[in-house]
Design a protein around this motif. Structure first.
Motif, PDB file in Angstrom:
ATOM      1  N   GLU A 105      10.865  16.997  36.831  1.00  0.00           N
ATOM      2  CA  GLU A 105      10.685  18.164  37.698  1.00  0.00           C
ATOM      3  C   GLU A 105       9.560  17.874  38.683  1.00  0.00           C
ATOM      4  O   GLU A 105       8.550  17.287  38.327  1.00  0.00           O
ATOM      5  CB  GLU A 105      10.359  19.414  36.874  1.00  0.00           C
ATOM      6  CG  GLU A 105       9.257  19.234  35.866  1.00  0.00           C
ATOM      7  CD  GLU A 105       9.068  20.458  34.998  1.00  0.00           C
ATOM      8  OE1 GLU A 105       9.200  21.572  35.528  1.00  0.00           O
ATOM      9  OE2 GLU A 105       8.792  20.296  33.808  1.00  0.00           O
ATOM     10  N   ALA A 106       9.766  18.266  39.917  1.00  0.00           N
ATOM     11  CA  ALA A 106       8.778  18.035  40.965  1.00  0.00           C
ATOM     12  C   ALA A 106       7.739  19.151  40.923  1.00  0.00           C
ATOM     13  O   ALA A 106       7.904  20.190  41.567  1.00  0.00           O
ATOM     14  CB  ALA A 106       9.448  17.963  42.326  1.00  0.00           C
ATOM     15  N   ARG A 107       6.712  18.951  40.150  1.00  0.00           N
ATOM     16  CA  ARG A 107       5.644  19.948  40.074  1.00  0.00           C
ATOM     17  C   ARG A 107       4.367  19.243  39.647  1.00  0.00           C
ATOM     18  O   ARG A 107       4.389  18.127  39.133  1.00  0.00           O
ATOM     19  CB  ARG A 107       6.000  21.059  39.079  1.00  0.00           C
ATOM     20  CG  ARG A 107       6.228  20.572  37.664  1.00  0.00           C
ATOM     21  CD  ARG A 107       6.479  21.703  36.698  1.00  0.00           C
ATOM     22  NE  ARG A 107       5.314  22.555  36.546  1.00  0.00           N
ATOM     23  CZ  ARG A 107       5.174  23.425  35.541  1.00  0.00           C
ATOM     24  NH1 ARG A 107       6.130  23.549  34.636  1.00  0.00           N
ATOM     25  NH2 ARG A 107       4.095  24.171  35.437  1.00  0.00           N
ATOM     26  N   SER A 108       3.253  19.911  39.856  1.00  0.00           N
ATOM     27  CA  SER A 108       1.968  19.353  39.452  1.00  0.00           C
ATOM     28  C   SER A 108       1.835  19.365  37.936  1.00  0.00           C
ATOM     29  O   SER A 108       2.426  20.198  37.252  1.00  0.00           O
ATOM     30  CB  SER A 108       0.828  20.158  40.077  1.00  0.00           C
ATOM     31  OG  SER A 108       0.887  20.108  41.482  1.00  0.00           O
ATOM     32  N   VAL A 109       1.031  18.434  37.414  1.00  0.00           N
ATOM     33  CA  VAL A 109       0.806  18.347  35.977  1.00  0.00           C
ATOM     34  C   VAL A 109      -0.670  18.076  35.714  1.00  0.00           C
ATOM     35  O   VAL A 109      -1.417  17.655  36.601  1.00  0.00           O
ATOM     36  CB  VAL A 109       1.647  17.213  35.332  1.00  0.00           C
ATOM     37  CG1 VAL A 109       3.132  17.440  35.542  1.00  0.00           C
ATOM     38  CG2 VAL A 109       1.220  15.841  35.858  1.00  0.00           C
ATOM     39  N   VAL A 110      -1.077  18.329  34.481  1.00  0.00           N
ATOM     40  CA  VAL A 110      -2.360  17.859  33.977  1.00  0.00           C
ATOM     41  C   VAL A 110      -2.065  16.643  33.111  1.00  0.00           C
ATOM     42  O   VAL A 110      -1.255  16.710  32.186  1.00  0.00           O
ATOM     43  CB  VAL A 110      -3.087  18.950  33.158  1.00  0.00           C
ATOM     44  CG1 VAL A 110      -4.309  18.365  32.459  1.00  0.00           C
ATOM     45  CG2 VAL A 110      -3.496  20.102  34.069  1.00  0.00           C
ATOM     46  N   LEU A 111      -2.690  15.530  33.442  1.00  0.00           N
ATOM     47  CA  LEU A 111      -2.366  14.245  32.817  1.00  0.00           C
ATOM     48  C   LEU A 111      -3.468  13.834  31.855  1.00  0.00           C
ATOM     49  O   LEU A 111      -4.635  13.741  32.227  1.00  0.00           O
ATOM     50  CB  LEU A 111      -2.169  13.186  33.897  1.00  0.00           C
ATOM     51  CG  LEU A 111      -1.683  11.802  33.485  1.00  0.00           C
ATOM     52  CD1 LEU A 111      -0.439  11.879  32.621  1.00  0.00           C
ATOM     53  CD2 LEU A 111      -1.420  10.957  34.737  1.00  0.00           C
ATOM     54  N   ASP A 112      -3.079  13.581  30.615  1.00  0.00           N
ATOM     55  CA  ASP A 112      -4.017  13.320  29.517  1.00  0.00           C
ATOM     56  C   ASP A 112      -3.656  11.979  28.872  1.00  0.00           C
ATOM     57  O   ASP A 112      -2.536  11.785  28.413  1.00  0.00           O
ATOM     58  CB  ASP A 112      -3.890  14.478  28.519  1.00  0.00           C
ATOM     59  CG  ASP A 112      -4.646  14.276  27.228  1.00  0.00           C
ATOM     60  OD1 ASP A 112      -5.406  13.299  27.109  1.00  0.00           O
ATOM     61  OD2 ASP A 112      -4.469  15.121  26.326  1.00  0.00           O
ATOM     62  N   GLY A 113      -4.619  11.028  28.847  1.00  0.00           N
ATOM     63  CA  GLY A 113      -4.382   9.738  28.197  1.00  0.00           C
ATOM     64  C   GLY A 113      -3.864   8.663  29.131  1.00  0.00           C
ATOM     65  O   GLY A 113      -3.427   7.603  28.673  1.00  0.00           O
ATOM     66  N   PHE A 114      -3.933   8.892  30.417  1.00  0.00           N
ATOM     67  CA  PHE A 114      -3.484   7.931  31.423  1.00  0.00           C
ATOM     68  C   PHE A 114      -4.171   8.288  32.733  1.00  0.00           C
ATOM     69  O   PHE A 114      -4.290   9.477  33.053  1.00  0.00           O
ATOM     70  CB  PHE A 114      -1.959   8.021  31.594  1.00  0.00           C
ATOM     71  CG  PHE A 114      -1.385   6.959  32.504  1.00  0.00           C
ATOM     72  CD1 PHE A 114      -0.821   5.801  31.977  1.00  0.00           C
ATOM     73  CD2 PHE A 114      -1.404   7.116  33.877  1.00  0.00           C
ATOM     74  CE1 PHE A 114      -0.295   4.824  32.812  1.00  0.00           C
ATOM     75  CE2 PHE A 114      -0.897   6.152  34.715  1.00  0.00           C
ATOM     76  CZ  PHE A 114      -0.336   5.002  34.177  1.00  0.00           C
ATOM     77  N   PRO A 115      -4.619   7.266  33.484  1.00  0.00           N
ATOM     78  CA  PRO A 115      -4.562   5.830  33.218  1.00  0.00           C
ATOM     79  C   PRO A 115      -5.717   5.355  32.333  1.00  0.00           C
ATOM     80  O   PRO A 115      -6.798   5.940  32.358  1.00  0.00           O
ATOM     81  CB  PRO A 115      -4.673   5.230  34.619  1.00  0.00           C
ATOM     82  CG  PRO A 115      -5.513   6.234  35.371  1.00  0.00           C
ATOM     83  CD  PRO A 115      -5.152   7.577  34.825  1.00  0.00           C
ATOM     84  N   ARG A 116      -5.454   4.275  31.607  1.00  0.00           N
ATOM     85  CA  ARG A 116      -6.482   3.673  30.759  1.00  0.00           C
ATOM     86  C   ARG A 116      -7.066   2.401  31.380  1.00  0.00           C
ATOM     87  O   ARG A 116      -8.123   1.944  30.959  1.00  0.00           O
ATOM     88  CB  ARG A 116      -5.926   3.359  29.375  1.00  0.00           C
ATOM     89  CG  ARG A 116      -5.585   4.603  28.551  1.00  0.00           C
ATOM     90  CD  ARG A 116      -5.147   4.233  27.150  1.00  0.00           C
ATOM     91  NE  ARG A 116      -4.809   5.397  26.369  1.00  0.00           N
ATOM     92  CZ  ARG A 116      -5.689   6.130  25.673  1.00  0.00           C
ATOM     93  NH1 ARG A 116      -6.960   5.791  25.688  1.00  0.00           N
ATOM     94  NH2 ARG A 116      -5.290   7.168  24.979  1.00  0.00           N
ATOM     95  N   THR A 117      -6.340   1.812  32.317  1.00  0.00           N
ATOM     96  CA  THR A 117      -6.802   0.582  32.965  1.00  0.00           C
ATOM     97  C   THR A 117      -6.786   0.753  34.475  1.00  0.00           C
ATOM     98  O   THR A 117      -6.097   1.624  35.015  1.00  0.00           O
ATOM     99  CB  THR A 117      -5.905  -0.615  32.585  1.00  0.00           C
ATOM    100  OG1 THR A 117      -4.606  -0.431  33.193  1.00  0.00           O
ATOM    101  CG2 THR A 117      -5.743  -0.729  31.078  1.00  0.00           C
ATOM    102  N   LEU A 118      -7.529  -0.108  35.162  1.00  0.00           N
ATOM    103  CA  LEU A 118      -7.559  -0.069  36.616  1.00  0.00           C
ATOM    104  C   LEU A 118      -6.175  -0.335  37.189  1.00  0.00           C
ATOM    105  O   LEU A 118      -5.760   0.302  38.170  1.00  0.00           O
ATOM    106  CB  LEU A 118      -8.561  -1.106  37.134  1.00  0.00           C
ATOM    107  CG  LEU A 118      -8.659  -1.243  38.657  1.00  0.00           C
ATOM    108  CD1 LEU A 118      -9.065   0.073  39.297  1.00  0.00           C
ATOM    109  CD2 LEU A 118      -9.654  -2.353  39.013  1.00  0.00           C
TER     110      LEU A 118
ATOM    111  N   VAL B  80       1.896  15.557  41.808  1.00  0.00           N
ATOM    112  CA  VAL B  80       0.444  15.693  41.837  1.00  0.00           C
ATOM    113  C   VAL B  80      -0.053  15.787  40.403  1.00  0.00           C
ATOM    114  O   VAL B  80       0.506  16.539  39.593  1.00  0.00           O
ATOM    115  CB  VAL B  80       0.008  16.947  42.627  1.00  0.00           C
ATOM    116  CG1 VAL B  80      -1.518  17.058  42.652  1.00  0.00           C
ATOM    117  CG2 VAL B  80       0.569  16.918  44.045  1.00  0.00           C
ATOM    118  N   ALA B  81      -1.097  15.027  40.074  1.00  0.00           N
ATOM    119  CA  ALA B  81      -1.634  15.026  38.712  1.00  0.00           C
ATOM    120  C   ALA B  81      -3.139  15.261  38.731  1.00  0.00           C
ATOM    121  O   ALA B  81      -3.868  14.570  39.456  1.00  0.00           O
ATOM    122  CB  ALA B  81      -1.322  13.700  38.014  1.00  0.00           C
TER     123      ALA B  81
END
Length: 301
Positions: free
Chosen positions: A100-113, A36-37
């Motif tokens: 690791e199977a855990r949630s993350v905060v995602l920074d810089g992705f996605p940049r395109t559709l 999960v992101a």
């Protein structure tokens, strides 16, 4: 000063309480998704890295920065600005998430559709319950890009721009103070030895003169090289980057909007004033996403 400190401390306590509620919503989503992101979107200079890091800390999640992954696994592309195929970039990200199977905060992705769609489908299959779109007046964006200074050793940043814009044409008033250098240089940290002293980035001189960018930095006794990135020194270049983001980012925003995941947040003040309302926005969005999952409205976020 005492009143301000008391107010700031109370806001921090409330933000932590809101973050705890957000974590409960995340746990409901995690029951049906391996990865999960919480995605952060926004134009250059809006503060994605700062606020993604802050949200990750409060939520107790790992902050995944796509630029860091590229610097580790595709250094030539990262240094030259070469655009890797969307499939390759997504594969590198997924390999990092598989650690690791855990949630993350995602920074810089996605940049395109294409990246957004790949992320959400097998074999990657990463759930994105919330995509936070940070927005800021373009005049302030340009000023903050021009004011950005980065430590050559560890990549931590400060900002010499003090932006004050009155409300006009339906846009809210903006008050973004200059951001001091971090207290220490993380390049000097040794996580394997907690006794290793960290090199301080700066020591504030309380009697220094404030004002210009130069005088702002002179208020600090810096122990590392704080410099402006090459693409942050030319206003025309910055405006071209903003135009590119607008062209590439709009389809991504529309995609997450169609998924019910997009939530917009306007940056109008500094970090202390922004933290609580931002975390409240994220918690509310995660709550809505968890309800969709529990109701069985969708098998894939």
């Amino acid at each position: 000063m005492v009143l301000w400190q008391h107010t700031a401390a109370r806001a921090q306590r409330e933000a932590r309480s809101v973050a705890e509620a957000a974590r409960k919503h995340l746990r409901a989503i995690e029951r049906t998704h391996k990865h999960v992101a919480v995605v952060f979107l926004g134009a250059p200079g809006v503060g994605k890295g700062t606020y993604a890091s802050l949200a990750a800390r409060l939520l107790g999640l790992r902050h995944v920065v796509m630029g860091d992954i590229l610097r580790r696994h595709a250094p030539e592309a990262a240094s030259t600005g070469e655009l890797l195929p969307d499939e390759e970039v997504t594969r590198l990200l997924h390999a990092d998430l598989e650690r690791e199977a855990r949630s993350v905060v995602l920074d810089g992705f996605p940049r395109t559709l294409r990246q957004a769609k790949l992320l959400n489908t097998p074999p990657f299959d990463v759930a994105v319950p919330v995509a936070v779109l940070l927005t800021l007046d373009e005049t302030a964006l340009v000023a903050k890009c021009l004011g950005r200074r980065v430590c050559q050793a560890c990549g931590k940043a400060c900002n010499v721009a003090d932006v004050r814009l009155d409300d006009s044409a339906g846009m809210p008033r903006v008050e973004l103070p200059a951001l001091a250098p971090p207290q220490r240089c993380s390049a000097s940290d040794d996580t394997s030895a907690s006794t290793t002293p960290a090199t301080p980035h700066a020591r504030l001189y309380p009697d220094a003169e404030a004002g210009s960018a130069a005088s702002f930095l002179q208020r600090f006794d810096t122990t590392c090289d704080l410099h402006a990135r090459a693409d942050d020194t030319d206003e025309a270049v910055i405006r071209r980057r903003l135009a590119i983001f607008e062209a590439q980012g709009q389809p991504v925003q529309e995609y997450y909007g169609e998924q019910g995941a997009l939530t917009q947040f306007d940056i109008t003040h500094g970090i202390p004033e922004t933290t609580l309302p931002l975390m409240s926005t994220i918690s509310e969005a995660l709550g809505a996403a968890s309800q969709r999952v529990l109701a069985g409205a969708t098998s894939r976020l």
